[in-house]
Design a protein around this motif. Sequence first.
Motif, PDB file in Angstrom:
ATOM      1  N   ARG A  87       0.908  -1.215   0.028  1.00 39.42           N
ATOM      2  CA  ARG A  87       0.108  -0.155  -0.065  1.00 39.42           C
ATOM      3  C   ARG A  87       1.039   1.267  -0.115  1.00 39.42           C
ATOM      4  O   ARG A  87       0.512   2.283  -0.817  1.00 39.42           O
ATOM      5  CB  ARG A  87      -0.856   0.000   1.254  1.00 39.42           C
ATOM      6  CG  ARG A  87      -1.987   0.913   1.268  1.00 39.42           C
ATOM      7  CD  ARG A  87      -2.496   1.210   2.470  1.00 39.42           C
ATOM      8  NE  ARG A  87      -1.778   1.744   3.702  1.00 39.42           N
ATOM      9  CZ  ARG A  87      -1.525   2.820   3.631  1.00 39.42           C
ATOM     10  NH1 ARG A  87      -1.609   3.858   2.970  1.00 39.42           N
ATOM     11  NH2 ARG A  87      -0.479   3.136   4.734  1.00 39.42           N
ATOM     12  N   GLU A  88       1.889   1.172   0.981  1.00 39.37           N
ATOM     13  CA  GLU A  88       2.916   2.456   0.721  1.00 39.37           C
ATOM     14  C   GLU A  88       3.526   2.447  -0.518  1.00 39.37           C
ATOM     15  O   GLU A  88       3.705   3.668  -0.916  1.00 39.37           O
ATOM     16  CB  GLU A  88       3.763   2.181   2.093  1.00 39.37           C
ATOM     17  CG  GLU A  88       3.228   2.265   3.513  1.00 39.37           C
ATOM     18  CD  GLU A  88       4.141   1.811   4.511  1.00 39.37           C
ATOM     19  OE1 GLU A  88       5.349   1.626   4.261  1.00 39.37           O
ATOM     20  OE2 GLU A  88       3.656   1.976   5.717  1.00 39.37           O
ATOM     21  N   GLU A  89       4.017   1.783  -1.104  1.00 43.71           N
ATOM     22  CA  GLU A  89       4.848   1.648  -2.110  1.00 43.71           C
ATOM     23  C   GLU A  89       3.992   2.006  -3.507  1.00 43.71           C
ATOM     24  O   GLU A  89       4.313   2.839  -4.408  1.00 43.71           O
ATOM     25  CB  GLU A  89       5.587   0.454  -2.499  1.00 43.71           C
ATOM     26  CG  GLU A  89       6.677  -0.057  -1.470  1.00 43.71           C
ATOM     27  CD  GLU A  89       7.855   1.103  -1.508  1.00 43.71           C
ATOM     28  OE1 GLU A  89       8.142   1.734  -2.522  1.00 43.71           O
ATOM     29  OE2 GLU A  89       8.519   1.386  -0.697  1.00 43.71           O
ATOM     30  N   ILE A  90       2.884   1.470  -3.471  1.00 45.95           N
ATOM     31  CA  ILE A  90       1.922   1.746  -4.540  1.00 45.95           C
ATOM     32  C   ILE A  90       1.338   3.337  -4.660  1.00 45.95           C
ATOM     33  O   ILE A  90       1.400   3.983  -5.697  1.00 45.95           O
ATOM     34  CB  ILE A  90       0.733   0.888  -4.586  1.00 45.95           C
ATOM     35  CG1 ILE A  90       1.269  -0.486  -5.098  1.00 45.95           C
ATOM     36  CG2 ILE A  90      -0.172   1.156  -5.612  1.00 45.95           C
ATOM     37  CD1 ILE A  90       0.201  -1.756  -4.991  1.00 45.95           C
ATOM     38  N   SER A  91       1.045   3.717  -3.282  1.00 46.77           N
ATOM     39  CA  SER A  91       0.615   5.084  -3.166  1.00 46.77           C
ATOM     40  C   SER A  91       1.654   6.110  -3.687  1.00 46.77           C
ATOM     41  O   SER A  91       1.478   6.913  -4.134  1.00 46.77           O
ATOM     42  CB  SER A  91       0.375   5.201  -1.545  1.00 46.77           C
ATOM     43  OG  SER A  91      -0.774   4.658  -1.176  1.00 46.77           O
ATOM     44  N   GLU A  92       3.139   5.637  -3.230  1.00 46.97           N
ATOM     45  CA  GLU A  92       4.265   6.628  -3.625  1.00 46.97           C
ATOM     46  C   GLU A  92       4.513   6.612  -5.115  1.00 46.97           C
ATOM     47  O   GLU A  92       4.580   7.496  -5.840  1.00 46.97           O
ATOM     48  CB  GLU A  92       5.474   6.182  -2.882  1.00 46.97           C
ATOM     49  CG  GLU A  92       6.538   7.123  -3.057  1.00 46.97           C
ATOM     50  CD  GLU A  92       7.699   6.773  -2.323  1.00 46.97           C
ATOM     51  OE1 GLU A  92       8.856   6.796  -2.828  1.00 46.97           O
ATOM     52  OE2 GLU A  92       7.924   6.229  -1.380  1.00 46.97           O
ATOM     53  N   LEU A  93       4.378   5.367  -5.788  1.00 49.38           N
ATOM     54  CA  LEU A  93       4.391   5.389  -7.179  1.00 49.38           C
ATOM     55  C   LEU A  93       3.291   6.213  -7.961  1.00 49.38           C
ATOM     56  O   LEU A  93       3.702   6.838  -9.005  1.00 49.38           O
ATOM     57  CB  LEU A  93       4.569   3.846  -7.600  1.00 49.38           C
ATOM     58  CG  LEU A  93       5.757   3.183  -7.246  1.00 49.38           C
ATOM     59  CD1 LEU A  93       5.531   1.401  -7.514  1.00 49.38           C
ATOM     60  CD2 LEU A  93       6.778   3.654  -8.084  1.00 49.38           C
ATOM     61  N   VAL A  94       2.238   6.042  -7.557  1.00 49.91           N
ATOM     62  CA  VAL A  94       1.129   6.752  -8.161  1.00 49.91           C
ATOM     63  C   VAL A  94       1.238   7.997  -7.877  1.00 49.91           C
ATOM     64  O   VAL A  94       1.001   8.848  -8.957  1.00 49.91           O
ATOM     65  CB  VAL A  94      -0.413   6.000  -7.484  1.00 49.91           C
ATOM     66  CG1 VAL A  94      -1.394   7.115  -8.151  1.00 49.91           C
ATOM     67  CG2 VAL A  94      -0.449   4.824  -7.946  1.00 49.91           C
ATOM     68  N   GLN A  95       1.664   8.572  -6.795  1.00 50.00           N
ATOM     69  CA  GLN A  95       1.689  10.101  -6.487  1.00 50.00           C
ATOM     70  C   GLN A  95       2.694  10.788  -7.419  1.00 50.00           C
ATOM     71  O   GLN A  95       2.791  11.783  -7.807  1.00 50.00           O
ATOM     72  CB  GLN A  95       1.557  10.277  -4.881  1.00 50.00           C
ATOM     73  CG  GLN A  95       0.481   9.981  -4.338  1.00 50.00           C
ATOM     74  CD  GLN A  95       0.587  10.513  -2.733  1.00 50.00           C
ATOM     75  OE1 GLN A  95       1.872  10.635  -2.336  1.00 50.00           O
ATOM     76  NE2 GLN A  95      -0.398  10.232  -2.138  1.00 50.00           N
TER      77      GLN A  95
END
Length: 126
Positions: free
Chosen positions: A13-21
């Motif tokens: 969740r943390e990594e996907i959030s960062e990648l998307v943002q």
Amino acid sequence: MSRRTTRVSELLREEISELVQRDLKDPRLEGAFLTITEVEVSPDFRVASVFVSHLGSAEERDDALAGLQSASAWLERELRRRLRMRRTPSLTFQFDPSIERGARLASTIADLARDRGPDPDPPVEP
């Protein structure tokens, strides 16, 4: 859910959030208010369901989900590179209405409080 599954879900969740943002460049996601609310990983770590909340119209939400789904291969590759997991799960994106529902509820409470007016007998503090 095991502790390991929970830890992997939170890390994803943390990594996907960062990648998307920060890194995902898709015109369907430009200016979209997206939040990755939860990631559920299967026990064998082959599949991850990514729950996304979006504030906006239904059409914008559908466009954002389509943009995320089309970028899933790139996201999986980036996750594999960043996390160095033995098995990187395939990602599926689903809409999570919880934030939208919460915003609607907060608005309703504010409207009711405004209609009610000031409290005629405020509580007395000891």
